[in-house]
Scaffold this motif. Structure first.
Motif, PDB file in Angstrom:
ATOM      1  N   LEU A 168       0.835  -1.210   0.000  1.00 58.26           N
ATOM      2  CA  LEU A 168       0.000   0.000   0.000  1.00 58.26           C
ATOM      3  C   LEU A 168       0.867   1.256   0.000  1.00 58.26           C
ATOM      4  N   THR A 169       2.025   1.172   0.656  1.00 60.07           N
ATOM      5  CA  THR A 169       2.946   2.308   0.656  1.00 60.07           C
ATOM      6  C   THR A 169       3.520   2.518  -0.753  1.00 60.07           C
ATOM      7  N   ASP A 170       4.012   1.428  -1.361  1.00 59.37           N
ATOM      8  CA  ASP A 170       4.624   1.545  -2.690  1.00 59.37           C
ATOM      9  C   ASP A 170       3.607   1.992  -3.745  1.00 59.37           C
ATOM     10  N   LEU A 171       2.337   1.629  -3.551  1.00 54.47           N
ATOM     11  CA  LEU A 171       1.295   2.054  -4.501  1.00 54.47           C
ATOM     12  C   LEU A 171       0.877   3.505  -4.264  1.00 54.47           C
ATOM     13  N   LYS A 172       1.433   4.106  -3.196  1.00 54.83           N
ATOM     14  CA  LYS A 172       1.131   5.495  -2.842  1.00 54.83           C
ATOM     15  C   LYS A 172      -0.352   5.730  -2.563  1.00 54.83           C
ATOM     16  N   ILE A 173      -1.008   4.727  -1.962  1.00 54.49           N
ATOM     17  CA  ILE A 173      -2.408   4.891  -1.549  1.00 54.49           C
ATOM     18  C   ILE A 173      -2.424   5.817  -0.337  1.00 54.49           C
ATOM     19  N   PRO A 174      -3.186   6.894  -0.399  1.00 54.72           N
ATOM     20  CA  PRO A 174      -3.177   7.816   0.734  1.00 54.72           C
ATOM     21  C   PRO A 174      -4.101   7.365   1.865  1.00 54.72           C
ATOM     22  N   ARG A 175      -3.692   7.599   3.100  1.00 55.61           N
ATOM     23  CA  ARG A 175      -4.570   7.515   4.279  1.00 55.61           C
ATOM     24  C   ARG A 175      -5.286   6.178   4.455  1.00 55.61           C
ATOM     25  N   TRP A 176      -4.577   5.219   4.980  1.00 54.52           N
ATOM     26  CA  TRP A 176      -5.192   3.928   5.267  1.00 54.52           C
ATOM     27  C   TRP A 176      -4.622   3.396   6.582  1.00 54.52           C
ATOM     28  N   ARG A 177      -5.266   2.376   7.110  1.00 55.57           N
ATOM     29  CA  ARG A 177      -4.822   1.759   8.350  1.00 55.57           C
ATOM     30  C   ARG A 177      -5.138   0.267   8.300  1.00 55.57           C
ATOM     31  N   VAL A 178      -4.281  -0.556   8.916  1.00 55.48           N
ATOM     32  CA  VAL A 178      -4.545  -1.995   8.971  1.00 55.48           C
ATOM     33  C   VAL A 178      -5.157  -2.355  10.324  1.00 55.48           C
ATOM     34  N   LYS A 179      -6.431  -2.795  10.299  1.00 57.58           N
ATOM     35  CA  LYS A 179      -7.074  -3.273  11.528  1.00 57.58           C
ATOM     36  C   LYS A 179      -6.666  -4.726  11.752  1.00 57.58           C
ATOM     37  N   ILE A 180      -6.343  -5.080  12.988  1.00 57.32           N
ATOM     38  CA  ILE A 180      -5.951  -6.458  13.292  1.00 57.32           C
ATOM     39  C   ILE A 180      -6.791  -6.984  14.455  1.00 57.32           C
ATOM     40  N   ASN A 181      -7.180  -8.236  14.370  1.00 56.11           N
ATOM     41  CA  ASN A 181      -7.853  -8.899  15.479  1.00 56.11           C
ATOM     42  C   ASN A 181      -7.454 -10.380  15.440  1.00 56.11           C
ATOM     43  N   HIS A 182      -8.017 -11.183  16.319  1.00 58.27           N
ATOM     44  CA  HIS A 182      -7.623 -12.583  16.405  1.00 58.27           C
ATOM     45  C   HIS A 182      -8.888 -13.416  16.587  1.00 58.27           C
ATOM     46  N   ARG A 183      -9.051 -14.446  15.801  1.00 60.58           N
ATOM     47  CA  ARG A 183     -10.247 -15.280  15.884  1.00 60.58           C
ATOM     48  C   ARG A 183     -10.440 -15.884  17.273  1.00 60.58           C
ATOM     49  N   LYS A 184      -9.321 -16.234  17.912  1.00 55.03           N
ATOM     50  CA  LYS A 184      -9.453 -16.854  19.242  1.00 55.03           C
ATOM     51  C   LYS A 184      -9.927 -15.849  20.278  1.00 55.03           C
ATOM     52  N   ILE A 185      -9.482 -14.597  20.127  1.00 59.99           N
ATOM     53  CA  ILE A 185      -9.955 -13.565  21.057  1.00 59.99           C
ATOM     54  C   ILE A 185     -11.439 -13.333  20.826  1.00 59.99           C
ATOM     55  N   LEU A 186     -11.804 -13.261  19.553  1.00 60.40           N
ATOM     56  CA  LEU A 186     -13.193 -13.026  19.178  1.00 60.40           C
ATOM     57  C   LEU A 186     -14.090 -14.142  19.716  1.00 60.40           C
ATOM     58  N   ASP A 187     -13.675 -15.381  19.480  1.00 63.39           N
ATOM     59  CA  ASP A 187     -14.484 -16.511  19.928  1.00 63.39           C
ATOM     60  C   ASP A 187     -14.536 -16.568  21.454  1.00 63.39           C
ATOM     61  N   GLY A 188     -13.379 -16.300  22.085  1.00 58.76           N
ATOM     62  CA  GLY A 188     -13.334 -16.281  23.546  1.00 58.76           C
ATOM     63  C   GLY A 188     -14.240 -15.189  24.097  1.00 58.76           C
ATOM     64  N   MET A 189     -14.217 -14.047  23.454  1.00 61.17           N
ATOM     65  CA  MET A 189     -15.049 -12.921  23.861  1.00 61.17           C
ATOM     66  C   MET A 189     -16.533 -13.285  23.776  1.00 61.17           C
ATOM     67  N   PHE A 190     -16.929 -13.880  22.646  1.00 61.14           N
ATOM     68  CA  PHE A 190     -18.329 -14.292  22.493  1.00 61.14           C
ATOM     69  C   PHE A 190     -18.702 -15.294  23.590  1.00 61.14           C
ATOM     70  N   ASP A 191     -17.760 -16.175  23.877  1.00 56.22           N
ATOM     71  CA  ASP A 191     -17.959 -17.208  24.879  1.00 56.22           C
ATOM     72  C   ASP A 191     -18.207 -16.584  26.252  1.00 56.22           C
ATOM     73  N   VAL A 192     -17.313 -15.701  26.666  1.00 57.62           N
ATOM     74  CA  VAL A 192     -17.451 -15.118  28.011  1.00 57.62           C
ATOM     75  C   VAL A 192     -18.631 -14.152  28.108  1.00 57.62           C
ATOM     76  N   CYS A 193     -19.063 -13.610  26.969  1.00 56.61           N
ATOM     77  CA  CYS A 193     -20.240 -12.731  26.993  1.00 56.61           C
ATOM     78  C   CYS A 193     -21.526 -13.551  27.097  1.00 56.61           C
ATOM     79  N   GLY A 194     -21.426 -14.849  26.819  1.00 55.17           N
ATOM     80  CA  GLY A 194     -22.589 -15.706  26.939  1.00 55.17           C
ATOM     81  C   GLY A 194     -23.296 -16.014  25.628  1.00 55.17           C
ATOM     82  N   VAL A 195     -22.584 -15.877  24.501  1.00 60.36           N
ATOM     83  CA  VAL A 195     -23.187 -16.244  23.216  1.00 60.36           C
ATOM     84  C   VAL A 195     -23.204 -17.760  23.109  1.00 60.36           C
TER      85      VAL A 195
END
Lengths: 562, 562
Positions: free
Chosen positions: A253-280
């Motif tokens: 993305l830098t080499d393509l000179k795309i302006p103004r972006w951000r990489v969001k990161i998360n983890h499936r295990k955190i997500l699943d664990g979160m759903f679990d502890v919330c009671g889904v």
């Protein structure tokens, strides 16, 4: 020979065209730019269809009247070959009657719905984009593979959930049942399962994929489009290849000179664990995850409503999820989650948290922390992810969203994650863990096109144009060909006009339109004396040089050009 | 989820495998190298199919026994993510049961008949080939376009004569009827007919095409293969673009370093005039032309027999044709034909002869006369040619044909001609004359592969490998990542092993296998003192350098490498 086609109904097509024209007017008034663009696209298409039908109808009338006039007869061609069909030659007459028949069968001249042609200037932008991306892949030791555009249908079935209905099938013409590939990931998994000697690979693949989705030219959603995938397969130590995938995405993305972006990161295990502890409940996790995935387009209140009303989630559980998904940050968020009273007790979530801690340590070394954010609302639709997931998104312009806002209509521009079990679906005797990223090249192309629209860019790479000047029946045709030939021998891109008596203005127009930096003018009288005129506006050159020295002179100029 | 698949019948597959194995033995005895290679290919395929079926059967048995052991459980992975599936986690268990179910459905792991995957080393050869070809196109001012892989069925119908039966249709899933493209020429004509503002273009197109032909791996005849087309469209003066097409063909084959080839040239008007003066009835001309086209594979006696017995030609007429088709030469043949008592009276033939005279004048200027031959036996199958036609063929080796003879099993490697009426088939109001050449890239690839088989070539472009050396729990992981990161920042292709404790030998093996020229060794004790070891066998470098200077030192070495 020619399949019988239903003759186009001109009246119906005209009415259709008028209806679309009215829609363009209406959308203009409404001020909805997106709707207007879509309407204009439809109008162009309707115009083409109507005009093709009119042509066909005229030809049919002509054919019925027994006229066999060649379509090209009035074109005023000076090429002997072009004139051939109008001569009283039996073979040519036969060819003509076929032609009239074909024309009268009423072609609707268009490409299939959801596909498009790319013109030379668009292709020049696309090729530069692919070259830039390919250079990054190679810088990281990537190799490429190729797989067929269609696969055995069974290979694709059961991999895309509900989206399987979007798969294009080939007609059963005897033999195997095949379908066009839906993405490059499942074919890659099939490839790894078949090539058991390849236990590790960093591969990239640039290829077209096919989806029978509702196309939207405006949103850049097509039925045929390119995917550009990078994947690292193999059993390695935690987070090292994962961090490199994020780095690869950032470099591209830098080499393509795309302006103004951000990489969001998360983890499936955190997500699943979160759903679990919330009671889904276990059986609702994927559905709730899909709802969370919409947070980039919808407000929390709407997503909450969907969870409760449509997915039947307890409102209290939804509110607990709401507390988590609003969290975003970097390493400090890792610490928060590590200390979170509920998540602390969930082994799965803690595995994810420790992965994220390691990932951020590596991303820090890779110098990309200012490009990433740990965002608990990132869920990603695909079922097969098992570890970290990421998505690069454009940030909205700081100014009020106007026509120049590149983010309008564009969602994520690159995304991926870890998928450790996909290859195993094809292969019982081994598991090949993978992590990868797919660059949203069609969206990136839309952005680059808008960025380059202002710039004057040419599709050709020609460096030298050889002009025939002055007056006469033959404007140095042989001499122009000879000089072009010498330039090609020297590896220099050169062109000249394919006419023995080219118009001066036509030659200059071509040079201007294609930004050709160097021109050699050949006047018959000069050429007789062994002299040519060498011009390069960019370098301020305008000189008469001996014919024998002109290639060497050009070779001196080339490295000085911008 | 997963489509039910018929369980593979192991006994039948085993019998099939044994039959193919017997065929391999038989062909070995027979000494027919081509048949043997084909049999071996089939054996490999049968082996894969059988082994996949056995795996599936085992998995099914396991699943039936209620065992849910993960396929990857025994892989001894050190990656936490890989281990996940064996943990007692409900989600993972669910994923596992899906996996077992899928596996038990009995995948036959293969690609569709007549298609194949390309491995990284093959792709490296292919990409170099395409780069070389693309460079020639650009040197001649070429631009590229892209068109969809499938077209409306009506566009393709009636363009390929009998071969229309080889067209792949997409299934009718509602909406338009579409078919996969059979070549790039008809889509180009459709493109020109639609883009009426493009009256002249020099375009190249590299893309896959599809034919439901009987595949032959040995002959390189596949159902999915690349075409690489160059065409010049527009109304120009006679033979100027035609000569450039021949020159483009010669440049490409020269730059690709294909050994021993020649471009045969003929003209449709001479051919048709010749058939006319020999007494071939008008309605038999195309059939007789097809018979003549076989002269590169069959002796004259056989072709003559086909003309008389199958096509019903008068033996005297056949003998007259025989006199002509044995002629080949250069400008002297043009003179002979201009003076030929019979052809002299045929206006059509004389037009062709005058075209050839002009063409040779231009080819002389382009310096390619030693690469071409005027050959009256060249006919070319396609109906749409209207002017000159050409075909580059490999010349047989001077030595007795052995295994190294590159010409074995390879016919023409590039071909094309002038087709002035194809665009008119789609467009009634204008004619766009065209001339073009298609490079037989799959055959060229087969030749290049055989030429490169001896050479040690790598698929990766990596210049530097960063090794973790010595002993310990962590062999400079962070420091290796940091150095790789600095190299990437400098635009240098660099890799390292994704392990915290990589084995020394595994790293050296990778360097050797991939011909990576520069190695940086990081020993924990040296790194602590700010020292690394820089090695480059090719340049005889083996030195300890300060860590801060290593990137600069590498930048000095790179330009010196071969």
């Amino acid at each position: 020979m020619v399949d019988p086609a239903v003759p186009a109904d001109l009246a119906a097509l005209t009415a259709q065209y008028e209806a679309v024209r009215q829609r363009v007017k209406d959308t203009k008034k409404s001020g909805d730019a997106a709707a207007q663009t879509a309407a204009i696209e439809d109008l162009k298409q309707a115009q083409r269809t109507l005009s093709a039908a009119k042509d066909a109808s005229k030809a049919a009338a002509k054919a019925a009247a027994g006229s066999a006039a060649a379509p090209g007869a009035a074109a005023g061609s000076t090429d002997a070959a072009t004139k051939a069909p109008v001569k009283a030659d039996p073979a040519a007459a036969a060819a003509l009657s076929t032609e009239a028949e074909t024309a009268s069968s009423g072609y609707v001249l268009k490409v299939p719905k959801g596909t498009r042609d790319y013109l030379p200037k668009e292709m020049a932008i696309r090729e530069r984009m692919f070259d830039t991306i390919r250079a990054v892949f190679k810088r990281h030791g990537g190799v490429t593979i190729d797989t067929p555009v269609f696969e055995l249908r069974d290979i694709l079935m059961g991999k895309y959930g509900e989206d399987s209905k979007l798969i294009y099938d080939l007609q059963d013409q005897g033999g195997e049942l095949c379908s066009l590939r839906y993405d490059l990931t499942v074919p890659f998994a099939r490839f790894l399962a078949m090539n058991t000697d390849l236990s590790t690979i960093k591969r990239y693949h640039i290829g077209k994929v096919y989806r029978r989705d509702q196309p939207s030219v405006n949103k850049g959603r097509m039925r045929e489009f390119f995917q550009t995938d990078w994947d690292i397969a193999g059993i390695y130590d935690p987070m090292i290849p994962d961090a490199e995938c994020v780095r690869v995405m950032v470099e591209i993305l830098t080499d393509l000179k795309i302006p103004r972006w951000r990489v969001k990161i998360n983890h499936r295990k955190i997500l699943d664990g979160m759903f679990d502890v919330c009671g889904v409940p276990e059986d609702k996790i994927r559905a709730i995850s899909s709802a969370v995935d919409k947070l980039d387009k919808m407000a929390w209140a709407e997503v909450r409503k969907e969870m409760i009303d449509e997915k039947g989630l307890d409102p209290q559980v939804a509110d607990r999820i709401g507390e988590y998904v609003k969290l975003s940050g970097l390493t400090e968020l890792v610490d928060t989650l590590a200390q979170d009273p509920r998540l602390k007790a969930n082994a799965r979530a803690q595995e994810g948290v420790e992965d994220m801690r390691l990932l951020f340590r590596y991303l820090e070394i890779y110098g990309v922390m200012d490009k990433v954010v740990f965002d608990l609302s990132l869920a990603r639709g695909l079922d097969y992810y098992t570890g970290i997931i990421y998505e690069a998104v454009l940030l909205p312009s700081s100014e009020a969203a106007g026509e120049d806002d590149l983010t309008v209509g564009v969602g994520s521009i690159a995304a991926g994650g870890r998928y450790d079990n996909l290859v195993g679906m094809f292969s019982n005797n081994r598991s090949v863990p993978c992590v990868g990223v797919s660059i949203g090249v069609e969206r990136v192309f839309a952005i680059l096109s808008r960025m380059e629209a202002a710039k004057a860019s040419a599709a050709v790479d020609t460096r030298v144009y050889v002009c025939g000047m002055g007056k006469g029946d033959d404007l140095c045709t042989a001499q122009r060909m000879k000089l072009a030939s010498e330039l090609w021998d020297a590896g220099i891109a050169a062109e000249f006009m394919f006419k023995t008596k080219p118009r001066m203005q036509a030659q200059f127009d071509y040079v201007d339109a294609n930004h050709i930096p160097i021109v050699v003018n050949l006047f018959p009288k000069d050429v007789a004396e062994g002299i040519v005129t060498l011009k390069c506006a960019e370098l301020g050159v305008n000189a008469q040089v001996p014919r024998g020295e002109v290639v060497a002179e050009i070779q001196k100029l080339l490295p000085q050009l911008a």
